[in-house]
Scaffold this motif. Structure first.
Motif, PDB file in Angstrom:
ATOM      1  N   ASN A  32       0.812  -1.210   0.000  1.00 33.92           N
ATOM      2  CA  ASN A  32       0.000   0.000   0.000  1.00 33.92           C
ATOM      3  C   ASN A  32       0.855   1.273   0.000  1.00 33.92           C
ATOM      4  O   ASN A  32       0.650   2.158  -0.816  1.00 33.92           O
ATOM      5  CB  ASN A  32      -0.941  -0.011   1.211  1.00 33.92           C
ATOM      6  CG  ASN A  32      -1.971   1.084   1.147  1.00 33.92           C
ATOM      7  OD1 ASN A  32      -2.462   1.405   0.075  1.00 33.92           O
ATOM      8  ND2 ASN A  32      -2.295   1.650   2.279  1.00 33.92           N
ATOM      9  N   CYS A  33       1.829   1.342   0.936  1.00 37.15           N
ATOM     10  CA  CYS A  33       2.596   2.588   1.074  1.00 37.15           C
ATOM     11  C   CYS A  33       4.069   2.445   0.739  1.00 37.15           C
ATOM     12  O   CYS A  33       4.773   3.441   0.619  1.00 37.15           O
ATOM     13  CB  CYS A  33       2.440   3.132   2.492  1.00 37.15           C
ATOM     14  SG  CYS A  33       3.214   2.111   3.754  1.00 37.15           S
ATOM     15  N   GLY A  34       4.579   1.223   0.612  1.00 33.62           N
ATOM     16  CA  GLY A  34       5.978   1.018   0.241  1.00 33.62           C
ATOM     17  C   GLY A  34       6.950   1.022   1.411  1.00 33.62           C
ATOM     18  O   GLY A  34       8.159   0.982   1.212  1.00 33.62           O
ATOM     19  N   THR A  41       2.904  -9.180   9.505  1.00 34.05           N
ATOM     20  CA  THR A  41       2.466  -8.194  10.493  1.00 34.05           C
ATOM     21  C   THR A  41       1.774  -7.035   9.786  1.00 34.05           C
ATOM     22  O   THR A  41       1.942  -6.825   8.593  1.00 34.05           O
ATOM     23  CB  THR A  41       3.636  -7.628  11.307  1.00 34.05           C
ATOM     24  OG1 THR A  41       4.576  -7.033  10.414  1.00 34.05           O
ATOM     25  CG2 THR A  41       4.313  -8.695  12.133  1.00 34.05           C
ATOM     26  N   VAL A  42       1.023  -6.267  10.548  1.00 35.42           N
ATOM     27  CA  VAL A  42       0.331  -5.091  10.023  1.00 35.42           C
ATOM     28  C   VAL A  42       1.356  -3.988   9.803  1.00 35.42           C
ATOM     29  O   VAL A  42       2.259  -3.797  10.613  1.00 35.42           O
ATOM     30  CB  VAL A  42      -0.755  -4.626  11.013  1.00 35.42           C
ATOM     31  CG1 VAL A  42      -1.407  -3.350  10.542  1.00 35.42           C
ATOM     32  CG2 VAL A  42      -1.785  -5.711  11.205  1.00 35.42           C
ATOM     33  N   CYS A  43       1.209  -3.253   8.725  1.00 35.30           N
ATOM     34  CA  CYS A  43       2.102  -2.133   8.429  1.00 35.30           C
ATOM     35  C   CYS A  43       1.880  -1.038   9.465  1.00 35.30           C
ATOM     36  O   CYS A  43       0.750  -0.601   9.698  1.00 35.30           O
ATOM     37  CB  CYS A  43       1.821  -1.592   7.027  1.00 35.30           C
ATOM     38  SG  CYS A  43       2.824  -0.147   6.609  1.00 35.30           S
ATOM     39  N   MET A  44       2.948  -0.575  10.094  1.00 32.50           N
ATOM     40  CA  MET A  44       2.828   0.456  11.120  1.00 32.50           C
ATOM     41  C   MET A  44       2.629   1.842  10.513  1.00 32.50           C
ATOM     42  O   MET A  44       2.178   2.755  11.188  1.00 32.50           O
ATOM     43  CB  MET A  44       4.082   0.461  12.004  1.00 32.50           C
ATOM     44  CG  MET A  44       4.297  -0.839  12.757  1.00 32.50           C
ATOM     45  SD  MET A  44       2.911  -1.316  13.789  1.00 32.50           S
ATOM     46  CE  MET A  44       3.039  -0.103  15.070  1.00 32.50           C
ATOM     47  N   LYS A  50      -1.855  -7.229   3.870  1.00 32.77           N
ATOM     48  CA  LYS A  50      -2.175  -7.855   2.585  1.00 32.77           C
ATOM     49  C   LYS A  50      -3.156  -7.007   1.782  1.00 32.77           C
ATOM     50  O   LYS A  50      -4.107  -7.510   1.187  1.00 32.77           O
ATOM     51  CB  LYS A  50      -2.740  -9.260   2.794  1.00 32.77           C
ATOM     52  CG  LYS A  50      -1.724 -10.241   3.330  1.00 32.77           C
ATOM     53  CD  LYS A  50      -2.300 -11.644   3.364  1.00 32.77           C
ATOM     54  CE  LYS A  50      -1.280 -12.631   3.846  1.00 32.77           C
ATOM     55  NZ  LYS A  50      -1.811 -14.000   3.884  1.00 32.77           N
ATOM     56  N   GLY A  51      -2.980  -5.686   1.815  1.00 28.54           N
ATOM     57  CA  GLY A  51      -3.804  -4.782   1.029  1.00 28.54           C
ATOM     58  C   GLY A  51      -5.146  -4.437   1.645  1.00 28.54           C
ATOM     59  O   GLY A  51      -5.890  -3.646   1.094  1.00 28.54           O
ATOM     60  N   GLN A  52      -5.470  -5.015   2.792  1.00 23.47           N
ATOM     61  CA  GLN A  52      -6.748  -4.764   3.441  1.00 23.47           C
ATOM     62  C   GLN A  52      -6.554  -3.854   4.654  1.00 23.47           C
ATOM     63  O   GLN A  52      -5.629  -4.071   5.430  1.00 23.47           O
ATOM     64  CB  GLN A  52      -7.378  -6.087   3.922  1.00 23.47           C
ATOM     65  CG  GLN A  52      -7.617  -7.092   2.830  1.00 23.47           C
ATOM     66  CD  GLN A  52      -8.712  -6.639   1.875  1.00 23.47           C
ATOM     67  OE1 GLN A  52      -9.676  -6.006   2.284  1.00 23.47           O
ATOM     68  NE2 GLN A  52      -8.546  -6.955   0.603  1.00 23.47           N
ATOM     69  N   PRO A  53      -7.420  -2.844   4.836  1.00 22.83           N
ATOM     70  CA  PRO A  53      -7.300  -2.006   6.043  1.00 22.83           C
ATOM     71  C   PRO A  53      -7.727  -2.802   7.279  1.00 22.83           C
ATOM     72  O   PRO A  53      -8.796  -3.401   7.298  1.00 22.83           O
ATOM     73  CB  PRO A  53      -8.272  -0.858   5.781  1.00 22.83           C
ATOM     74  CG  PRO A  53      -9.221  -1.382   4.766  1.00 22.83           C
ATOM     75  CD  PRO A  53      -8.480  -2.398   3.947  1.00 22.83           C
ATOM     76  N   VAL A  54      -6.861  -2.834   8.296  1.00 22.44           N
ATOM     77  CA  VAL A  54      -7.173  -3.634   9.478  1.00 22.44           C
ATOM     78  C   VAL A  54      -7.062  -2.858  10.777  1.00 22.44           C
ATOM     79  O   VAL A  54      -7.488  -3.338  11.810  1.00 22.44           O
ATOM     80  CB  VAL A  54      -6.262  -4.884   9.571  1.00 22.44           C
ATOM     81  CG1 VAL A  54      -6.570  -5.853   8.461  1.00 22.44           C
ATOM     82  CG2 VAL A  54      -4.812  -4.498   9.562  1.00 22.44           C
TER      83      VAL A  54
END
Length: 68
Positions: A32-34, A41-44, A50-54
């Motif tokens: 999503n943001c690079g 793990t969730v992007c901080m 995996k492309g889904q907002p969580v």
């Protein structure tokens, strides 16, 4: 209770600890943001997995974009 009869020498201690090696954690790039992210793990930065907002962070930013 088990108590050692003799003190362990530095050489024997070193041989025992020789296999304790640190490893570099695996990382990937957020789709999503690079940003660099630990795997599975969730992007901080953006709060996606995996492309889904969580996370709430992602939901808030999407609401702000819709309001504008």
């Amino acid at each position: 209770m088990a108590v050692p009869k003799k003190r362990t020498g530095k050489s024997a201690q070193g041989h025992r600890r020789a296999n304790w090696k640190g490893s570099v954690p695996e990382t990937t790039i957020c789709s999503n943001c690079g940003a660099t992210v630990l795997t599975h793990t969730v992007c901080m930065e953006c709060g996606t997995y995996k492309g889904q907002p969580v996370s709430k962070k992602t939901v808030k930013t999407e609401e702000n974009k819709d309001a504008e």
